[in-house]
Design a protein around this motif. Structure first.
Motif, PDB file in Angstrom:
ATOM      1  N   GLN A  29      41.637  39.714  49.212  1.00 24.99           N
ATOM      2  CA  GLN A  29      41.326  41.120  48.389  1.00 24.99           C
ATOM      3  C   GLN A  29      42.422  42.193  48.379  1.00 24.99           C
ATOM      4  OE1 GLN A  29      37.646  41.080  51.499  1.00 24.99           O
ATOM      5  NE2 GLN A  29      36.809  42.107  49.412  1.00 24.99           N
ATOM      6  N   GLN A  87      44.514  41.215  45.513  1.00 27.44           N
ATOM      7  CA  GLN A  87      43.764  41.579  44.266  1.00 27.44           C
ATOM      8  C   GLN A  87      43.749  43.246  44.265  1.00 27.44           C
ATOM      9  OE1 GLN A  87      39.739  39.885  42.608  1.00 27.44           O
ATOM     10  NE2 GLN A  87      39.074  41.647  44.123  1.00 27.44           N
ATOM     11  N   ASP A  88      43.482  43.932  44.995  1.00 28.40           N
ATOM     12  CA  ASP A  88      43.579  45.206  44.951  1.00 28.40           C
ATOM     13  C   ASP A  88      45.025  45.655  44.426  1.00 28.40           C
ATOM     14  OD1 ASP A  88      41.286  45.576  45.623  1.00 28.40           O
ATOM     15  OD2 ASP A  88      41.543  45.984  47.880  1.00 28.40           O
ATOM     16  N   ASN A  98      46.366  36.576  39.956  1.00 27.53           N
ATOM     17  CA  ASN A  98      45.595  35.437  40.447  1.00 27.53           C
ATOM     18  C   ASN A  98      45.735  35.330  42.106  1.00 27.53           C
ATOM     19  OD1 ASN A  98      48.397  33.994  40.903  1.00 27.53           O
ATOM     20  ND2 ASN A  98      48.319  34.144  38.580  1.00 27.53           N
ATOM     21  N   LYS A 136      35.096  33.530  46.459  1.00 28.80           N
ATOM     22  CA  LYS A 136      34.881  33.560  45.145  1.00 28.80           C
ATOM     23  C   LYS A 136      33.864  34.886  44.752  1.00 28.80           C
ATOM     24  CE  LYS A 136      35.972  30.663  42.326  1.00 28.80           C
ATOM     25  NZ  LYS A 136      37.329  30.704  41.312  1.00 28.80           N
ATOM     26  N   SER A 137      33.178  35.104  45.492  1.00 28.27           N
ATOM     27  CA  SER A 137      32.227  36.009  45.165  1.00 28.27           C
ATOM     28  C   SER A 137      32.786  37.517  45.322  1.00 28.27           C
ATOM     29  CB  SER A 137      30.891  36.140  46.001  1.00 28.27           C
ATOM     30  OG  SER A 137      31.189  36.345  47.278  1.00 28.27           O
ATOM     31  N   LEU A 150      36.123  37.927  44.450  1.00 32.58           N
ATOM     32  CA  LEU A 150      37.502  37.894  43.616  1.00 32.58           C
ATOM     33  C   LEU A 150      37.089  37.886  42.293  1.00 32.58           C
ATOM     34  CD1 LEU A 150      39.406  34.967  45.599  1.00 32.58           C
ATOM     35  CD2 LEU A 150      39.621  37.704  45.646  1.00 32.58           C
ATOM     36  N   LYS A 151      37.893  38.766  41.254  1.00 37.33           N
ATOM     37  CA  LYS A 151      37.784  38.707  39.989  1.00 37.33           C
ATOM     38  C   LYS A 151      38.903  38.239  39.468  1.00 37.33           C
ATOM     39  CE  LYS A 151      35.354  43.103  40.278  1.00 37.33           C
ATOM     40  NZ  LYS A 151      35.220  44.556  40.125  1.00 37.33           N
ATOM     41  N   VAL A 152      39.780  37.440  40.048  1.00 41.04           N
ATOM     42  CA  VAL A 152      40.910  36.935  39.676  1.00 41.04           C
ATOM     43  C   VAL A 152      40.979  35.491  39.618  1.00 41.04           C
ATOM     44  CG1 VAL A 152      42.341  38.794  39.435  1.00 41.04           C
ATOM     45  CG2 VAL A 152      42.223  37.209  41.253  1.00 41.04           C
ATOM     46  N   ASP A 197      40.473  27.498  40.304  1.00 41.32           N
ATOM     47  CA  ASP A 197      40.626  27.702  38.854  1.00 41.32           C
ATOM     48  C   ASP A 197      41.831  27.105  38.414  1.00 41.32           C
ATOM     49  OD1 ASP A 197      38.179  29.611  38.449  1.00 41.32           O
ATOM     50  OD2 ASP A 197      39.435  30.770  40.134  1.00 41.32           O
ATOM     51  N   ASP A 223      43.843  34.110  28.704  1.00 40.59           N
ATOM     52  CA  ASP A 223      43.222  35.184  28.339  1.00 40.59           C
ATOM     53  C   ASP A 223      44.156  36.021  27.249  1.00 40.59           C
ATOM     54  OD1 ASP A 223      45.503  36.875  29.362  1.00 40.59           O
ATOM     55  OD2 ASP A 223      44.176  37.436  31.155  1.00 40.59           O
ATOM     56  N   THR A 229      43.746  31.294  33.118  1.00 38.01           N
ATOM     57  CA  THR A 229      42.661  31.664  33.979  1.00 38.01           C
ATOM     58  C   THR A 229      42.148  30.318  34.257  1.00 38.01           C
ATOM     59  OG1 THR A 229      41.330  31.343  31.843  1.00 38.01           O
ATOM     60  CG2 THR A 229      42.204  33.875  32.649  1.00 38.01           C
TER      61      THR A 229
END
Length: 276
Positions: A62, A65-66, A71, A92-93, A95-97, A120, A164, A170
């Protein structure tokens, strides 16, 4: 428990992984190979790192990601594959990457099958087609067949390379091959093996080899690649019928491109979790 040695943005992965913000790397200590020439020998051979819990590892994801990571790049995670199944299900719940599995390729297809839906992007090495060389340099028995089966499983899970609008990957598979001094036949064999799996496979043909202190006096590994050797490797890529890939300038073979493993910096990151 996990043992990790670095958490940070890395800007020297393939362009579709690093982008302009960097790949969010988490370096795990230890490795499934024991390469004599390893550029990350502090952690692969020396075992440098800090023990972290599952919650701390997820916090690190996290945190990256922040920071804006494109990724979450799990580097040499194979030794923790079974543990990571449940951890990634939780992460995974949050993470948006995409999650990247950055490995040596020396892992079983069976263990990888348990990661389906949790990874991914697969970023494996395919180091050797010559099993004698694999044993001499990495103490790896049957490397070629094991790596080929692993990459087939990765491709089964992620059959298409997806990008993307900014050209960032992705989903998909990128196979890396490090060209070694005086080992053109090995490289030719690796590229043919990859083409047998899928001629459309994206291949990163790396020319960044440099001799580490452990091999600096070795007759073969104690020197850098020549431009002629790398040019022959690029020619072998096309002769194998491969279509998609990345190549490097030999100027990339520099020690400063290897990430530093500053455990104090890692401790500072982990303090953020205790403050929550």
């Amino acid at each position: 428990m996990y043992k990790i040695a670095r958490v940070g943005l890395h800007h020297f992965e393939e362009p579709c992984l690093s982008g302009d913000r960097g790949s969010g790397t988490i370096f795990f200590s230890g490795c499934s190979l024991r390469c004599l020439f390893c550029q990350n020998y502090e952690i692969s051979h020396g075992g440098s790192g800090l023990e972290v819990s599952e919650d701390e590892l997820i916090y690190c994801m996290q945190y990256l990601q922040d920071m804006g990571a494109h990724n979450i790049n799990l580097v040499t995670p194979t030794n923790y594959a079974n543990l990571l199944i449940n951890t990634l299900k939780k992460a995974k719940s949050l993470l948006k990457v995409p999650v990247v599995w950055n490995s040596s390729g020396y892992e079983t297809a069976k263990s990888l099958s348990k990661l389906e839906g949790l990874v991914d992007i697969y970023l494996p090495d395919f180091k050797y087609s010559d099993d004698d060389l694999a044993w001499r340099y990495s103490h790896a028995k049957g490397y070629k067949d094991i790596a080929a089966a692993a990459i087939r499983e990765m491709k089964r899970q992620c059959p298409h390379d997806v990008f993307d609008g900014d050209g960032m990957m992705t989903s998909g598979v990128i196979v890396r091959h490090l060209v070694l001094p005086d080992a053109l036949k090995n490289t030719i064999g690796v590229l043919k093996e990859i083409a047998d799996i899928d001629k459309n496979m994206t291949v990163s043909l790396m020319g960044q080899y440099f001799p580490t202190p452990a091999v600096v006096n070795d007759k073969t590994l104690g020197r850098r690649l020549t431009q002629a050797e790398y040019d022959e490797a690029v020619e072998a890529f096309f002769e194998a019928g491969l279509k998609n890939g990345f190549c490097q300038e030999l100027e990339s073979a520099k020690e400063e491109y290897v990430p530093s493993f500053d455990l104090d910096a890692l401790r500072d990151i982990l303090k953020g979790l205790t403050k929550k």
